[in-house]
Design an enzyme around this catalytic site. Sequence first.
Site: not given
Length: 339
Positions: A137, A211, A279
Amino acid sequence: MRPLTLLSLHRFTSQTPPYSLILRHSMASAAAAVEPISPSNTKLGWIGTGVMGRSMCSHLLKAGYAVTIFTRTQSKAESLLSMGAQWADSPKSLASQSDVIFSIVGYPSDVRHVFLDPTSGALAGLRPGGVVIDMTTSDPSLAVEIHSAATTAGCSSVDAPVSGGDRGARLAALSIFAGGDETLVTRLTPLLSNLGRVYYMGGPGKGQFCKLANQVTIASTMVGLCEGLIYAHKAGLDLSNYLNAISTGAAGSKSLELYGSRILSRDFEAGFYVNHFVKDLGICLRECQNMGLALPGLALAQQLYVSLKAHGEGDLGTQALVLALERLNNVSLVSADKK
């Protein structure tokens, strides 16, 4: 183009191989170009053998593919090496031995290093015609940059982040969000299907956008799951019975299925690390700023997960969010299990 005269035809046929031979060669080349990807014609490279990557790579080995591995900590690859994988000492070395390269690493900076580093990166060693598939990701803009660099090198790239956690990785039941050239993704689908189900989302970067939207959804869902447990606990409900009761109704979700019982048993082992989720949510917030979007649920979830990092809990799984809400309300679900 000039018409072919008898004289020119004579010159052509006397100076070149027979036309039938050229035709057979052309047909063989065309067949090779569209030959389905299989263990007999495709060598794989795999970068990253963490919680997800180790299980994912094992499925490709079991499918019969020859796989070369690179990871920063070689000991994390021992189980795969024992299954027959080969070791490379850099992404560039790995790429020189591979036709298709997968990566699933921690952060966008890691993705940039393993693919774009001019001295040790995979694109510096990949032969023309090779393919890179990043399943981390990461930033959509980085996916576009890698696509551009791959094209310049005569190669191709697909951004293909996944959802499904450690369980999905173990069971080869991941959702794979693919961005890039549609024809290429279609050709890669039989290979990717060893890991889960492929969804084509659009051009370069669109897999990453999908995503990130997935992470926005999960963040608020996890807040709701944990808040519901805190509320049910304060109301004096049996929490196991409560989860069973709501799981078959409108509140049922994949997050409840995967993490409800883990939360009650205080199992905070990472299927997906808090550090990595922070993150991801940070990338989401930056993209929201670029788009001019206000998503307050996302912002709240990100702050709660940042508080876990502040308490030294970044290496726990995302279900550890309940710890932040317990501290906020000065309650503990542990006491509910002891009644």
